[in-house]
Structure formats: structure tokens, C-alpha cells
Write a protein that holds these residues in place. Structure first.
Motif, PDB file in Angstrom:
ATOM      1  N   VAL A   1      82.103  21.183  55.345  1.00 41.31           N
ATOM      2  CA  VAL A   1      81.050  20.873  56.305  1.00 41.31           C
ATOM      3  C   VAL A   1      80.074  22.035  56.326  1.00 41.31           C
ATOM      4  O   VAL A   1      80.452  23.170  56.572  1.00 41.31           O
ATOM      5  N   ALA A   2      78.840  21.762  56.035  1.00 45.15           N
ATOM      6  CA  ALA A   2      77.815  22.800  56.086  1.00 45.15           C
ATOM      7  C   ALA A   2      77.268  22.858  57.505  1.00 45.15           C
ATOM      8  O   ALA A   2      76.752  21.871  58.011  1.00 45.15           O
ATOM      9  N   TYR A   3      77.415  23.976  58.136  1.00 46.92           N
ATOM     10  CA  TYR A   3      76.959  24.124  59.504  1.00 46.92           C
ATOM     11  C   TYR A   3      75.510  24.579  59.587  1.00 46.92           C
ATOM     12  O   TYR A   3      74.959  24.670  60.651  1.00 46.92           O
ATOM     13  N   ALA A   4      74.938  24.911  58.464  1.00 44.03           N
ATOM     14  CA  ALA A   4      73.552  25.357  58.478  1.00 44.03           C
ATOM     15  C   ALA A   4      72.919  25.047  57.137  1.00 44.03           C
ATOM     16  O   ALA A   4      73.607  24.854  56.146  1.00 44.03           O
ATOM     17  N   THR A   5      71.619  25.008  57.143  1.00 43.45           N
ATOM     18  CA  THR A   5      70.913  24.828  55.887  1.00 43.45           C
ATOM     19  C   THR A   5      70.792  26.175  55.197  1.00 43.45           C
ATOM     20  O   THR A   5      70.850  27.216  55.850  1.00 43.45           O
ATOM     21  N   PRO A   6      70.627  26.191  53.887  1.00 49.10           N
ATOM     22  CA  PRO A   6      70.602  27.471  53.163  1.00 49.10           C
ATOM     23  C   PRO A   6      69.522  28.440  53.613  1.00 49.10           C
ATOM     24  O   PRO A   6      69.689  29.630  53.496  1.00 49.10           O
ATOM     25  N   ASN A   7      68.414  27.986  54.138  1.00 44.68           N
ATOM     26  CA  ASN A   7      67.326  28.893  54.515  1.00 44.68           C
ATOM     27  C   ASN A   7      67.290  29.206  56.002  1.00 44.68           C
ATOM     28  O   ASN A   7      66.332  29.792  56.481  1.00 44.68           O
ATOM     29  N   GLN A   8      68.311  28.807  56.728  1.00 47.12           N
ATOM     30  CA  GLN A   8      68.318  29.041  58.167  1.00 47.12           C
ATOM     31  C   GLN A   8      68.591  30.507  58.468  1.00 47.12           C
ATOM     32  O   GLN A   8      69.334  31.176  57.760  1.00 47.12           O
ATOM     33  N   GLU A   9      67.981  31.020  59.560  1.00 46.82           N
ATOM     34  CA  GLU A   9      68.160  32.415  59.944  1.00 46.82           C
ATOM     35  C   GLU A   9      69.574  32.677  60.448  1.00 46.82           C
ATOM     36  O   GLU A   9      70.231  31.786  60.977  1.00 46.82           O
ATOM     37  N   ILE A  10      69.996  33.942  60.311  1.00 42.93           N
ATOM     38  CA  ILE A  10      71.297  34.347  60.835  1.00 42.93           C
ATOM     39  C   ILE A  10      71.205  34.369  62.355  1.00 42.93           C
ATOM     40  O   ILE A  10      70.283  34.954  62.913  1.00 42.93           O
ATOM     41  N   PRO A  11      72.153  33.728  63.050  1.00 40.40           N
ATOM     42  CA  PRO A  11      72.092  33.743  64.517  1.00 40.40           C
ATOM     43  C   PRO A  11      72.289  35.153  65.065  1.00 40.40           C
ATOM     44  O   PRO A  11      72.963  35.980  64.463  1.00 40.40           O
ATOM     45  N   THR A  12      71.730  35.408  66.232  1.00 43.88           N
ATOM     46  CA  THR A  12      71.812  36.743  66.823  1.00 43.88           C
ATOM     47  C   THR A  12      73.045  36.911  67.702  1.00 43.88           C
ATOM     48  O   THR A  12      73.432  38.034  67.994  1.00 43.88           O
ATOM     49  N   TYR A  13      73.639  35.815  68.142  1.00 48.94           N
ATOM     50  CA  TYR A  13      74.803  35.864  69.035  1.00 48.94           C
ATOM     51  C   TYR A  13      74.475  36.729  70.256  1.00 48.94           C
ATOM     52  O   TYR A  13      75.176  37.674  70.575  1.00 48.94           O
ATOM     53  N   ARG A  14      73.398  36.362  70.925  1.00 46.09           N
ATOM     54  CA  ARG A  14      72.925  37.129  72.084  1.00 46.09           C
ATOM     55  C   ARG A  14      73.962  37.214  73.190  1.00 46.09           C
ATOM     56  O   ARG A  14      74.033  38.208  73.897  1.00 46.09           O
TER      57      ARG A  14
ATOM     58  N   SER B   1      83.904  46.040  75.168  1.00 45.12           N
ATOM     59  CA  SER B   1      82.510  46.035  74.729  1.00 45.12           C
ATOM     60  C   SER B   1      82.426  46.195  73.208  1.00 45.12           C
ATOM     61  O   SER B   1      81.703  45.469  72.535  1.00 45.12           O
ATOM     62  N   ALA B   2      83.186  47.145  72.684  1.00 46.66           N
ATOM     63  CA  ALA B   2      83.206  47.358  71.228  1.00 46.66           C
ATOM     64  C   ALA B   2      83.761  46.126  70.508  1.00 46.66           C
ATOM     65  O   ALA B   2      83.303  45.777  69.415  1.00 46.66           O
ATOM     66  N   ALA B   3      84.727  45.448  71.117  1.00 44.26           N
ATOM     67  CA  ALA B   3      85.288  44.232  70.509  1.00 44.26           C
ATOM     68  C   ALA B   3      84.230  43.131  70.442  1.00 44.26           C
ATOM     69  O   ALA B   3      84.176  42.387  69.448  1.00 44.26           O
ATOM     70  N   CYS B   4      83.397  43.024  71.465  1.00 35.95           N
ATOM     71  CA  CYS B   4      82.312  42.032  71.429  1.00 35.95           C
ATOM     72  C   CYS B   4      81.340  42.330  70.296  1.00 35.95           C
ATOM     73  O   CYS B   4      80.915  41.420  69.574  1.00 35.95           O
ATOM     74  N   ILE B   5      81.001  43.581  70.128  1.00 32.90           N
ATOM     75  CA  ILE B   5      80.085  43.970  69.040  1.00 32.90           C
ATOM     76  C   ILE B   5      80.731  43.687  67.684  1.00 32.90           C
ATOM     77  O   ILE B   5      80.085  43.160  66.769  1.00 32.90           O
ATOM     78  N   ALA B   6      82.019  44.010  67.556  1.00 34.41           N
ATOM     79  CA  ALA B   6      82.718  43.758  66.289  1.00 34.41           C
ATOM     80  C   ALA B   6      82.778  42.263  65.997  1.00 34.41           C
ATOM     81  O   ALA B   6      82.560  41.837  64.851  1.00 34.41           O
ATOM     82  N   LEU B   7      83.054  41.452  67.005  1.00 29.82           N
ATOM     83  CA  LEU B   7      83.100  40.003  66.821  1.00 29.82           C
ATOM     84  C   LEU B   7      81.737  39.472  66.405  1.00 29.82           C
ATOM     85  O   LEU B   7      81.630  38.629  65.512  1.00 29.82           O
ATOM     86  N   ARG B   8      80.680  39.985  67.020  1.00 31.09           N
ATOM     87  CA  ARG B   8      79.327  39.575  66.640  1.00 31.09           C
ATOM     88  C   ARG B   8      79.049  39.928  65.177  1.00 31.09           C
ATOM     89  O   ARG B   8      78.533  39.116  64.414  1.00 31.09           O
ATOM     90  N   ASP B   9      79.430  41.150  64.777  1.00 31.18           N
ATOM     91  CA  ASP B   9      79.182  41.578  63.400  1.00 31.18           C
ATOM     92  C   ASP B   9      79.998  40.762  62.400  1.00 31.18           C
ATOM     93  O   ASP B   9      79.510  40.407  61.329  1.00 31.18           O
ATOM     94  N   ILE B  10      81.238  40.447  62.756  1.00 34.18           N
ATOM     95  CA  ILE B  10      82.073  39.622  61.870  1.00 34.18           C
ATOM     96  C   ILE B  10      81.448  38.244  61.710  1.00 34.18           C
ATOM     97  O   ILE B  10      81.368  37.705  60.603  1.00 34.18           O
ATOM     98  N   ALA B  11      80.995  37.663  62.805  1.00 34.25           N
ATOM     99  CA  ALA B  11      80.376  36.336  62.736  1.00 34.25           C
ATOM    100  C   ALA B  11      79.113  36.361  61.892  1.00 34.25           C
ATOM    101  O   ALA B  11      78.885  35.474  61.069  1.00 34.25           O
ATOM    102  N   ARG B  12      78.309  37.391  62.065  1.00 44.30           N
ATOM    103  CA  ARG B  12      77.070  37.480  61.279  1.00 44.30           C
ATOM    104  C   ARG B  12      77.364  37.701  59.798  1.00 44.30           C
ATOM    105  O   ARG B  12      76.706  37.129  58.934  1.00 44.30           O
ATOM    106  N   ASN B  13      78.371  38.539  59.485  1.00 43.77           N
ATOM    107  CA  ASN B  13      78.726  38.767  58.086  1.00 43.77           C
ATOM    108  C   ASN B  13      79.329  37.525  57.464  1.00 43.77           C
ATOM    109  O   ASN B  13      79.120  37.251  56.290  1.00 43.77           O
ATOM    110  N   SER B  14      80.102  36.763  58.237  1.00 45.23           N
ATOM    111  CA  SER B  14      80.657  35.504  57.723  1.00 45.23           C
ATOM    112  C   SER B  14      79.525  34.540  57.405  1.00 45.23           C
ATOM    113  O   SER B  14      79.585  33.807  56.431  1.00 45.23           O
ATOM    114  N   TRP B  15      78.509  34.546  58.229  1.00 41.61           N
ATOM    115  CA  TRP B  15      77.359  33.696  58.003  1.00 41.61           C
ATOM    116  C   TRP B  15      76.708  34.056  56.675  1.00 41.61           C
ATOM    117  O   TRP B  15      76.344  33.197  55.892  1.00 41.61           O
TER     118      TRP B  15
END
Length: 172
Positions: free
Chosen positions: A70-83, A152-166
Motif C-alpha cells: 500500500v503506497a501511503y504517499a505519492t513519490p513527489n509528496q513532501e516529507i511530513p513535519t510531524y508537528r 521530550s528526547a523520545a518524541c524527537i527521536a520518534l519524529r526523526d525515525i518517522a521522517r527517515n522511514s519516509w
């Protein structure tokens, strides 16, 4: 006698259906296992095409299509910021800093109270009856502050992992 052995490849998990020439059902199953097939069933192959001098199994041609991804995004879509994760990290960091500040103030109150030769009336609100209990209380504040900053550091790490997985999925 010919046997149809059905199962899955032990490495890829792909469905396999093979025809073996073997004297018994168990021997056909053993041959399939030696080839790395996780056997799910063995049936006689009465209608299998004749093969002269069969030394190797015949692939019966059952190759299912690979599982759809399942493709959750199109190839040219921006990386989410996970605000939300960034916001949670900031809030947790502020709370942790607050606990650190309170611990420092508490330690200062203990020092002032001990230097003044006794606990003044204004320190009675801040410091419990003994300096030891007050020190333990202040150290607990430091520990709680560290837990909040760790979260707080765990939230940042989770955000970075999600962005790198993307990025690794090839969506960028």
C-alpha cells in the motif's frame, strides 16, 4: 508414483506447488523439505503429465503474485513535519526545565536555611522539617525533570525515525 507437494518457500514465503517422483507420500514430503519448502499438503498426482527419468521435481506453475504494498504517499509528496511530536517534545522539555528550576530553588532554600542557623518562617513553607527530607525532595524533582526531558528526547527521536522511514520508502 508422482506426488504433488504444496507449501511455501522457507525464505520468501511464496507459495510453491511441486511434482515429485517418489515411492511414498512421506518421501515426496522429505524431498520437498530438503529443497526448502514448508510443506502444507501432499496429494497423488494422477493427472500429472508423464515425465521420463524424472530426477528433479517439476514446478507445477503455481506462483501467486507478490503481496500488494500500500503506497501511503505519492513519490513527489513532501516529507511530513510531524508537528504534533515537535510540539509534545517542546512541552515536555519546558515541564522538565520547570522541575529542574524548582529543584535548584529548593536546594538554594536548603542552603540558605542551613547557613542562617535555622529554618526561618518563610522557609517553613518551602522546606520540610529536616534538611535530609528536603534534599530527597529536591533530588526527586531533578529525577522527574530528567524523565520529562527524556520523554521530550523520545518524541524527537520518534519524529526523526518517522521522517527517515519516509525517505527510505522512496517517497521523496
Amino acid at each position: 508414483m508422482r506426488w504433488i507437494v504444496e507449501g511455501a518457500d522457507h525464505r520468501s514465503g511464496a507459495d510453491r506447488r511441486l511434482v515429485f517422483e517418489a515411492p511414498s507420500r512421506m518421501e515426496a514430503e522429505d524431498q520437498a523439505r530438503k529443497m526448502g519448502v514448508l510443506v502444507s499438503g501432499v496429494t497423488p498426482a494422477n493427472d500429472a503429465p508423464p515425465v521420463s527419468n524424472l530426477k528433479h521435481p517439476i514446478d507445477a506453475g503455481v506462483h501467486p503474485s507478490p503481496p500488494s504494498s500500500v503506497a501511503y504517499a505519492t513519490p513527489n509528496q513532501e516529507i511530513p513535519t510531524y508537528r504534533q511530536l515537535s510540539l509534545a517534545a517542546m512541552v515536555l522539555n519546558i515541564i522538565g526545565g520547570f522541575y529542574y528550576a524548582m529543584a535548584i530553588l529548593y536546594f538554594l532554600a536548603i542552603v540558605i536555611g542551613s547557613l542562617s542557623g535555622g529554618i526561618d518562617r518563610w522557609l517553613m513553607v518551602v522546606i520540610p522539617t529536616s534538611i535530609t527530607v528536603g534534599s530527597i525532595y529536591a533530588a526527586t524533582m531533578v529525577a522527574v525533570g530528567a524523565l520529562f526531558q527524556g520523554a521530550s528526547a523520545a518524541c524527537i527521536a520518534l519524529r526523526d525515525i518517522a521522517r527517515n522511514s519516509w525517505k527510505e520508502k522512496g517517497f521523496t
